[in-house]
Write an enzyme that holds these catalytic residues in place. Structure first.
Site, PDB file in Angstrom:
ATOM      1  N   TYR A 162       0.869  -1.166   0.000  1.00  0.00           N
ATOM      2  CA  TYR A 162       0.000   0.000   0.000  1.00  0.00           C
ATOM      3  C   TYR A 162       0.911   1.222   0.000  1.00  0.00           C
ATOM      4  O   TYR A 162       2.062   1.151   0.449  1.00  0.00           O
ATOM      5  CB  TYR A 162      -0.910   0.012   1.238  1.00  0.00           C
ATOM      6  CG  TYR A 162      -2.062  -0.965   1.147  1.00  0.00           C
ATOM      7  CD1 TYR A 162      -3.036  -0.825   0.168  1.00  0.00           C
ATOM      8  CD2 TYR A 162      -2.188  -2.008   2.057  1.00  0.00           C
ATOM      9  CE1 TYR A 162      -4.102  -1.711   0.086  1.00  0.00           C
ATOM     10  CE2 TYR A 162      -3.251  -2.900   1.984  1.00  0.00           C
ATOM     11  CZ  TYR A 162      -4.200  -2.737   0.997  1.00  0.00           C
ATOM     12  OH  TYR A 162      -5.251  -3.611   0.907  1.00  0.00           O
ATOM     13  N   THR A 188      -1.047  -2.002  -4.716  1.00  0.00           N
ATOM     14  CA  THR A 188      -2.516  -1.983  -4.737  1.00  0.00           C
ATOM     15  C   THR A 188      -2.982  -0.547  -4.937  1.00  0.00           C
ATOM     16  O   THR A 188      -2.623   0.341  -4.167  1.00  0.00           O
ATOM     17  CB  THR A 188      -3.074  -2.578  -3.430  1.00  0.00           C
ATOM     18  OG1 THR A 188      -2.644  -3.933  -3.353  1.00  0.00           O
ATOM     19  CG2 THR A 188      -4.587  -2.522  -3.384  1.00  0.00           C
ATOM     20  N   LYS A 265      -2.236  -3.629  -8.948  1.00  0.00           N
ATOM     21  CA  LYS A 265      -3.402  -4.458  -8.580  1.00  0.00           C
ATOM     22  C   LYS A 265      -4.589  -3.549  -8.304  1.00  0.00           C
ATOM     23  O   LYS A 265      -4.494  -2.632  -7.473  1.00  0.00           O
ATOM     24  CB  LYS A 265      -3.085  -5.280  -7.325  1.00  0.00           C
ATOM     25  CG  LYS A 265      -4.290  -6.001  -6.726  1.00  0.00           C
ATOM     26  CD  LYS A 265      -3.889  -6.855  -5.536  1.00  0.00           C
ATOM     27  CE  LYS A 265      -5.052  -7.650  -4.978  1.00  0.00           C
ATOM     28  NZ  LYS A 265      -5.874  -6.874  -4.040  1.00  0.00           N
ATOM     29  N   HIS A 289     -10.756  -6.014  -5.412  1.00  0.00           N
ATOM     30  CA  HIS A 289     -10.459  -6.252  -4.004  1.00  0.00           C
ATOM     31  C   HIS A 289     -11.486  -7.211  -3.393  1.00  0.00           C
ATOM     32  O   HIS A 289     -11.865  -7.096  -2.234  1.00  0.00           O
ATOM     33  CB  HIS A 289     -10.455  -4.919  -3.246  1.00  0.00           C
ATOM     34  CG  HIS A 289      -9.429  -4.791  -2.175  1.00  0.00           C
ATOM     35  ND1 HIS A 289      -8.297  -4.016  -2.305  1.00  0.00           N
ATOM     36  CD2 HIS A 289      -9.350  -5.326  -0.925  1.00  0.00           C
ATOM     37  CE1 HIS A 289      -7.597  -4.061  -1.170  1.00  0.00           C
ATOM     38  NE2 HIS A 289      -8.220  -4.869  -0.322  1.00  0.00           N
TER      39      HIS A 289
HETATM   40  C1  LIG Z   1      -9.448 -10.834   4.582  1.00  0.00           C
HETATM   41  C2  LIG Z   1      -8.910 -10.158   3.352  1.00  0.00           C
HETATM   42  C3  LIG Z   1      -7.793  -9.351   3.459  1.00  0.00           C
HETATM   43  C4  LIG Z   1      -7.278  -8.718   2.327  1.00  0.00           C
HETATM   44  N1  LIG Z   1      -6.141  -7.986   2.440  1.00  0.00           N
HETATM   45  C5  LIG Z   1      -5.595  -7.423   1.334  1.00  0.00           C
HETATM   46  C6  LIG Z   1      -4.357  -6.757   1.422  1.00  0.00           C
HETATM   47  O1  LIG Z   1      -3.734  -6.671   2.473  1.00  0.00           O
HETATM   48  N2  LIG Z   1      -3.890  -6.183   0.284  1.00  0.00           N
HETATM   49  C7  LIG Z   1      -4.561  -6.270  -0.923  1.00  0.00           C
HETATM   50  O2  LIG Z   1      -4.079  -5.732  -1.930  1.00  0.00           O
HETATM   51  N3  LIG Z   1      -5.723  -6.938  -1.023  1.00  0.00           N
HETATM   52  C8  LIG Z   1      -6.234  -7.529   0.068  1.00  0.00           C
HETATM   53  N4  LIG Z   1      -7.392  -8.245  -0.046  1.00  0.00           N
HETATM   54  C9  LIG Z   1      -8.026  -8.421  -1.379  1.00  0.00           C
HETATM   55  C10 LIG Z   1      -7.481  -9.698  -2.071  1.00  0.00           C
HETATM   56  O3  LIG Z   1      -6.138  -9.507  -2.441  1.00  0.00           O
HETATM   57  C11 LIG Z   1      -8.225 -10.053  -3.340  1.00  0.00           C
HETATM   58  O4  LIG Z   1      -8.286  -8.935  -4.187  1.00  0.00           O
HETATM   59  C12 LIG Z   1      -9.647 -10.590  -3.113  1.00  0.00           C
HETATM   60  O5  LIG Z   1      -9.751 -11.262  -1.878  1.00  0.00           O
HETATM   61  C13 LIG Z   1      -9.998 -11.563  -4.250  1.00  0.00           C
HETATM   62  O6  LIG Z   1     -11.307 -11.989  -4.157  1.00  0.00           O
HETATM   63  P1  LIG Z   1     -11.770 -13.415  -3.539  1.00  0.00           P
HETATM   64  O7  LIG Z   1     -11.583 -13.311  -2.067  1.00  0.00           O
HETATM   65  O8  LIG Z   1     -13.198 -13.478  -3.946  1.00  0.00           O
HETATM   66  O9  LIG Z   1     -10.916 -14.499  -4.166  1.00  0.00           O
HETATM   67  C14 LIG Z   1      -7.920  -8.884   1.071  1.00  0.00           C
HETATM   68  C15 LIG Z   1      -9.046  -9.707   0.980  1.00  0.00           C
HETATM   69  C16 LIG Z   1      -9.533 -10.347   2.101  1.00  0.00           C
HETATM   70  C17 LIG Z   1     -10.733 -11.243   1.954  1.00  0.00           C
HETATM   71  C1  LIG Z   2      -4.317  -0.874   8.131  1.00  0.00           C
HETATM   72  C2  LIG Z   2      -4.721  -2.261   7.784  1.00  0.00           C
HETATM   73  C3  LIG Z   2      -5.336  -2.307   6.448  1.00  0.00           C
HETATM   74  C4  LIG Z   2      -5.438  -3.714   6.051  1.00  0.00           C
HETATM   75  C5  LIG Z   2      -6.308  -3.806   4.874  1.00  0.00           C
HETATM   76  C6  LIG Z   2      -6.402  -5.195   4.418  1.00  0.00           C
HETATM   77  C7  LIG Z   2      -7.279  -5.232   3.244  1.00  0.00           C
HETATM   78  O1  LIG Z   2      -6.912  -4.790   2.186  1.00  0.00           O
HETATM   79  C8  LIG Z   2      -8.583  -5.803   3.334  1.00  0.00           C
HETATM   80  O2  LIG Z   2      -9.250  -5.888   2.294  1.00  0.00           O
HETATM   81  O3  LIG Z   2      -9.042  -6.098   4.444  1.00  0.00           O
END
Ligand SMILES: Cc1cc2nc3c(=O)[nH]c(=O)nc-3n(C[C@H](O)[C@H](O)[C@H](O)COP(=O)(O)O)c2cc1C
Ligand SMILES: CCCCCCC(=O)C(=O)O
Length: 411
Positions: A162, A188, A265, A289
């Site tokens: 990020y 991202t 992304k 996301h």
């Molecule tokens: C619990 C959780 C945490 C996530 N944390 C991040 C993250 O730290 N950075 C990020 O770029 N995307 C994050 N994402 C988005 C995922 O990278 C991804 O885009 C998304 O989960 C894909 O969809 P799906 O869960 O339906 O496979 C997160 C998603 C979830 C469910």
């Molecule tokens: C400061 C913590 C941010 C974490 C975000 C994680 C994320 O992208 C998500 O979808 O949850």
């Protein structure tokens, strides 16, 4: 109904309400291995605290984009070819120059220790095992150190970033990952602020003690759900660290910090994809996301064709969002994705059975993809193209037990 009394569509026993794919075998009292990715969701839901489950499952606002990601796959049907000699199907490919065993990978997700004690170490072991050797995109908010992960990984590691207010911290993180052997950076770009995720507020989600962003060296520790004012603790936490001023001109700064390939992304339009490719970006992940950011944004499968066309082969295009079956992977590859990334299902596997559960989820998707390629008469990835697909009315009522009923109702 079948002879066994099991509903042929849902697989659920109408009397006991049990699902033979997920529920314990009364003869042995041992839970059989789930036969679908959805089976792992059911196990995860049972094992996780409610607030964590809802943090994982939740999307932004009405969760319309979470649902759209899945619906898009149901609207595309397959046109199989026959007599194609499918005695051998080859799923191997390369991503950013590295060989991988299947066109899959793990999407970046914060804090895997919420799902199991080993956290991201279990994930990278799973992604490297069973001949998978697939990439893991490690979140900058990972709960295990880059060095711990590099020691265990046999598939490529990419670091997700990020755009932090603290550029000095960002620089240090990039250098550490590079020194640990990470193979790419993934910035991202869909998160200038967090989407309005109502489940987090409703369930008071916060990080349990002992879980923290281990690569941010004390910059980011836990956070508490310490207000009852309807605001999300996670969103406030994100505001404290993520700089919303990120724009195209900042990409030069990031390029200057590293020799690693840079992937964006969160791109969903031809306009942004063309601009990124024009700037020499090394890869694009078509992503919303997982429906957690802009509620109402386009489904990733629907956005993929315009992004692929705009990029015109200048860099690989990846996709994430809603991948739950091998046929989903097949459809995305047919529309031009080089590989797909899997989010929540990996967390379900981790919650169900740690490293083994995550490996089973990835292996299941790989095996289902291989079946689908054989049955579609396409034994190699190179044989996949849009002629494999037909658009039609959405398939009949979904049989997707992984979908939390709460998700269907909306928040
Ligand atoms: C619990 C959780 C945490 C996530 N944390 C991040 C993250 O730290 N950075 C990020 O770029 N995307 C994050 N994402 C988005 C995922 O990278 C991804 O885009 C998304 O989960 C894909 O969809 P799906 O869960 O339906 O496979 C997160 C998603 C979830 C469910
Ligand atoms: C400061 C913590 C941010 C974490 C975000 C994680 C994320 O992208 C998500 O979808 O949850």
């Amino acid at each position: 109904m079948t002879d066994t009394g099991t509903d042929p569509v849902t697989g659920t026993d109408p009397v006991t309400g049990t699902d033979p794919a997920t529920d314990a075998d009364p003869a042995t009292d041992a839970a059989p291995r789930p036969l679908t990715v959805g089976g792992y969701a059911a196990l995860a839901k049972d094992r996780l605290p409610a607030a964590t489950w809802h943090y994982f499952q939740g999307g932004a606002g009405t969760e319309s984009t979470v649902r759209a990601n899945r619906a898009a796959y149901r609207q595309v049907r397959l046109r199989p070819r026959v007599l194609a000699d499918v005695s051998r199907c080859d799923l191997s490919t390369t991503v950013l120059g590295d060989p991988i065993g299947a066109p899959l990978g793990v999407a970046p997700m914060a804090y895997h220790q919420l799902a199991c004690a080993d956290g991201e170490v279990a994930t990278v072991r799973a992604a490297g095992g069973s001949g998978l050797r697939v990439p893991t995109i490690v979140s900058i908010f990972a709960s295990r150190t880059f060095e711990d992960l590099a020691a265990e990984a046999t598939g490529p590691l990419w670091l997700q970033l990020y755009w932090l207010h603290r550029r000095d911290v960002l620089r240090t993180v990039v250098r550490r990952a590079e020194a640990a052997g990470f193979r790419a950076l993934v910035l991202t770009v869909d998160t200038p602020r967090l989407g309005r995720r109502l489940r987090e507020v409703r369930h008071g989600f916060h990080l349990p003690p002992g879980i923290a962003a281990r690569n941010l060296d004390g910059e980011v520790t836990g956070f508490l759900h310490d207000r009852q004012d309807g605001s999300s603790a996670l969103a406030r936490h994100a505001d404290a660290f993520i700089d919303p001023s990120l724009s195209w001109s900042d990409l030069d700064w990031l390029r200057e910090q590293t020799r690693l390939p840079l992937v964006l992304k969160g791109v969903l339009t031809a306009e942004d994809a063309a601009r990124a490719a024009g700037l020499g970006i090394d890869g694009i992940v078509v992503s919303n996301h997982g429906g957690r950011q802009l509620d109402g944004s386009v489904a990733t499968l629907d956005a993929l064709p315009e992004v692929v066309a705009a990029v015109g082969g200048r860099c690989p295009v990846f996709l994430d969002g809603g991948i739950r079956h091998g046929t989903d992977v097949l459809k995305a590859l047919a529309l031009g994705a080089r590989a797909v990334f899997v989010g929540r299902p990996v967390l379900w596997g981790l919650a169900a059975d740690g490293e083994a559960g995550a490996r089973e989820v990835l292996t299941l998707l790989r095996d289902e993809l291989e079946d689908a390629m054989a049955l579609a008469g396409r034994p190699s990835l190179a044989a996949l193209g849009p002629e494999l697909l037909a658009r039609g009315p959405a398939a009949a009522a979904p049989n997707e037990s992984y979908e939390d009923p709460d998700l269907r109702k909306g928040p």
